[in-house]
Design a protein around this motif. Structure first.
Motif, short mmCIF file in Angstrom:
data_model
loop_
_atom_site.label_atom_id
_atom_site.label_comp_id
_atom_site.label_asym_id
_atom_site.label_seq_id
_atom_site.Cartn_x
_atom_site.Cartn_y
_atom_site.Cartn_z
N GLY A 256 -20.12 15.69 12.28
CA GLY A 256 -19.07 16.23 11.43
C GLY A 256 -18.86 17.71 11.60
O GLY A 256 -17.79 18.24 11.33
N ASP B 155 -18.76 19.55 14.29
CA ASP B 155 -18.01 20.01 15.45
C ASP B 155 -16.63 19.38 15.55
O ASP B 155 -15.97 19.46 16.57
N GLY B 156 -16.18 18.75 14.48
CA GLY B 156 -14.84 18.19 14.50
C GLY B 156 -14.77 16.78 15.03
O GLY B 156 -13.71 16.18 15.03
N VAL B 157 -15.92 16.24 15.48
CA VAL B 157 -15.93 14.84 15.91
C VAL B 157 -15.82 13.95 14.66
O VAL B 157 -16.42 14.23 13.64
N ARG B 158 -15.00 12.93 14.78
CA ARG B 158 -14.82 12.02 13.63
C ARG B 158 -16.16 11.44 13.17
O ARG B 158 -16.98 11.05 14.00
N VAL B 159 -16.34 11.38 11.87
CA VAL B 159 -17.60 10.82 11.37
C VAL B 159 -17.44 9.36 11.02
O VAL B 159 -16.35 8.92 10.75
#
Ligand SMILES: Nc1ncnc2c1ncn2[C@@H]1O[C@H](COP(=O)(O)OP(=O)(O)OP(=O)(O)O)[C@@H](O)[C@H]1O
Ligand SMILES: [Mg+2]
Lengths: 237, 261
Positions: free
Chosen positions: A231, A233-237
């Motif tokens: 979460g 780094d902007g990666v979808r969780v």
């Protein structure tokens, strides 16, 4: 059948002799591995506690606490782990504190590695940007609230890889406890060597076991790191 | 006439040998919407940071709501404020930063509820209900569970505004809250500011380079240069008919740079 069959029979016989002879020794080494693991775990817990105490202490507002933390860190980084261990085991009894070899080992390892960890804690906390502290002031968090809920959770992620290295250093350093006759991996390997006269097998075995344990530690730390970074780094969780 | 909610009295502030503010005095009335404009380095941010207690003053006095900000009155004597006094004073003030400064490890809603739960002892359920109302107001209710890294700049800034509002401050400070945004995202943040301006009775201090917005938003515009108020007045006076040469030159430069007035 003929010659080849006889050869085959002789070899299996030798093998089974070999197996019964050595399985006992491997049992010894396995017991040693358990002691090493126990020592590593308990030492790491103490090191972690000391790292946070001294790392936060270095950043304290109060001079006395800063001085105490600095003294601890410098002393334990500046003296040998061997001497620290001997001191814990052989000297402390003179002031009325008798420790078992395990206790002395955990104490020396935890305090030693904790001193290195303290600098990691301090550095990680200082790596968090000034704007995070300012956001905390703007929403009126107290110093400890800001540390506990905003700064430390972010700093922890920075600390984690180096903590992994420290844990591996601690694992490797556990070998010194064989000197105070704690039956860890290294100690047991020496037992096997003196009883069998074989140097190659016991020492190669523990080399592989130490390496496997180190791999487990770095794998564990890496997956913990991945979980905590989710979460961020902007990666979808 | 009521008493001013902010009373700045002859404050000075230096960074090293560089004197940013030199005996600045100004007052702000309750509910007033103030726009602070001026060239880069004129001390606008410094004033807001001093009011938010992010920066200490070297001399002078500030009163918020009739109480000293950096001093405590004890037996008729003024002593330097301690941390407890500052914490009490900060309850009256909120700030939104140019670069949002969200807590990256907390979800949108946790960003908003953290401080009310910790500093006001609000139960989590109540804090979340209030946070959802605020997120709804800034148009971010559907992103309540998102992490800040998943948001655009404009969305982050709207969450930051909701976070500041959650503490119900009487004074809100906005420091160039749109200048880090892509042009197409500026509008959505200005719309939120506009709602706050027209629907709440908070006192608002806005540092901005958006002259058109400052014109519509402000009751009063202060033009700063080198830490001094060069000119102040109603938006129409300042923008249409500036009296001081420095104000005229500044506005000319701003218009040339493509900002609408
Ligand atoms: N922490 C600091 N240390 C040293 N100098 C500083 C510091 N903060 C601000 N200054 C200086 O003080 C002056 C005023 O800065 P300030 O940020 O208040 O200006 P500003 O009006 O907000 O400008 P801008 O429009 O560029 O944001 C500048 O010259 C700046 O370089
Ligand atoms: Mg500024």
């Amino acid at each position: 059948m003929g010659r080849r069959g006889q050869d085959y029979n002789r070899k299996t016989l030798e093998n089974s002799n070999f197996m019964t002879q050595w399985s006992g020794y491997f049992g010894l080494i396995l017991q040693g591995a358990l002691v090493t693991i126990e020592l590593t775990l308990m030492g790491s817990v103490l090191a972690l506690i000391m790292a946070f105490l001294a790392g936060l202490g270095r950043l304290s507002r109060f001079f006395a606490i800063r001085a105490l933390a600095t003294a601890y860190i410098e002393f334990f980084r500046g003296t040998s782990i061997f001497v620290q261990l001997f001191w814990a085991y052989f000297v402390l009894p003179f002031v009325g504190i008798s420790l078992t070899p395990l206790q002395a080992g955990v104490l020396a390892l935890g305090l030693n590695v904790g001193a290195y960890g303290a600098e990691v804690v301090r550095g990680a906390i200082q790596s968090i940007g000034r704007e995070q502290y300012e956001a905390c002031i703007a929403v009126n968090l107290g110093r400890w609230q800001a540390m506990r809920h905003v700064i430390l959770p972010q700093a922890l992620l920075v600390m984690l890889p180096t903590f992994g290295n420290n844990a591996i250093e601690l694992l490797k350093a556990t070998a010194v406890v064989s000197l105070i006759s704690l039956t860890d991996l290294t100690f047991q390997a020496q037992v096997v060597r003196s009883q069998t006269g074989n140097t190659l097998v016991p020492f190669t075995t523990i080399l592989v076991i130490y390496f496997a344990l180190a791999l487990i530690i770095s794998w564990g730390v890496r997956s913990l790191e991945r979980r905590m970074a989710r979460g961020l780094d902007g990666v979808r969780v | 006439m009521s008493a001013p909610i902010i009373k700045i009295d002859a404050i000075s502030k230096s960074f090293g040998t560089f004197k940013v503010l030199d005996g600045l005095s100004m007052q702000v009335m309750p509910r007033e919407k103030l726009a602070l404009i001026g060239p880069s380095g004129s001390g606008k941010t410094t004033i807001l940071r001093i009011l938010m207690t992010l920066e200490r003053i070297d001399s002078g006095h500030i009163q918020i709501d009739g109480e000293q900000l950096y001093h405590m009155e004890r037996n008729g004597q003024l002593l330097p404020a301690d941390e407890r006094h500052l914490a009490r004073m900060r309850q009256k003030i909120g700030m939104v930063f140019q670069l949002f400064n969200l807590f990256p490890h907390k979800s949108v809603i946790d960003n908003v509820t953290l401080a009310p739960i910790l500093t006001k002892g609000m139960p989590r359920a109540a804090a979340e209900k209030r946070a959802m109302e605020l997120l709804d107001m800034v148009g971010m209710a559907d992103k309540a569970k998102a992490m800040p890294a998943q948001l655009s700049g404009g969305q982050k800034q709207r969450v930051a505004i909701a976070r500041a509002l959650a503490l119900q401050p009487r004074i809100m400070l906005f420091d160039e809250v749109t200048s880090a945004l892509d042009p197409e995202l500026v509008e959505e943040v200005l719309n939120v500011l506009w709602r706050l301006c027209s629907e709440t009775d908070m006192t608002m201090l806005l540092v901005t380079h958006e002259m058109g917005f400052a014109h519509d938003f402000a009751d009063r515009v202060l033009f700063f240069d080198r830490g001094k108020i060069v000119e102040e007045g109603k938006p129409d006076e300042i923008f249409r008919n500036p009296k001081q040469e420095r104000t005229q030159a500044f506005l000319k430069k701003i218009i040339a740079a493509g900002h609408r007035v």
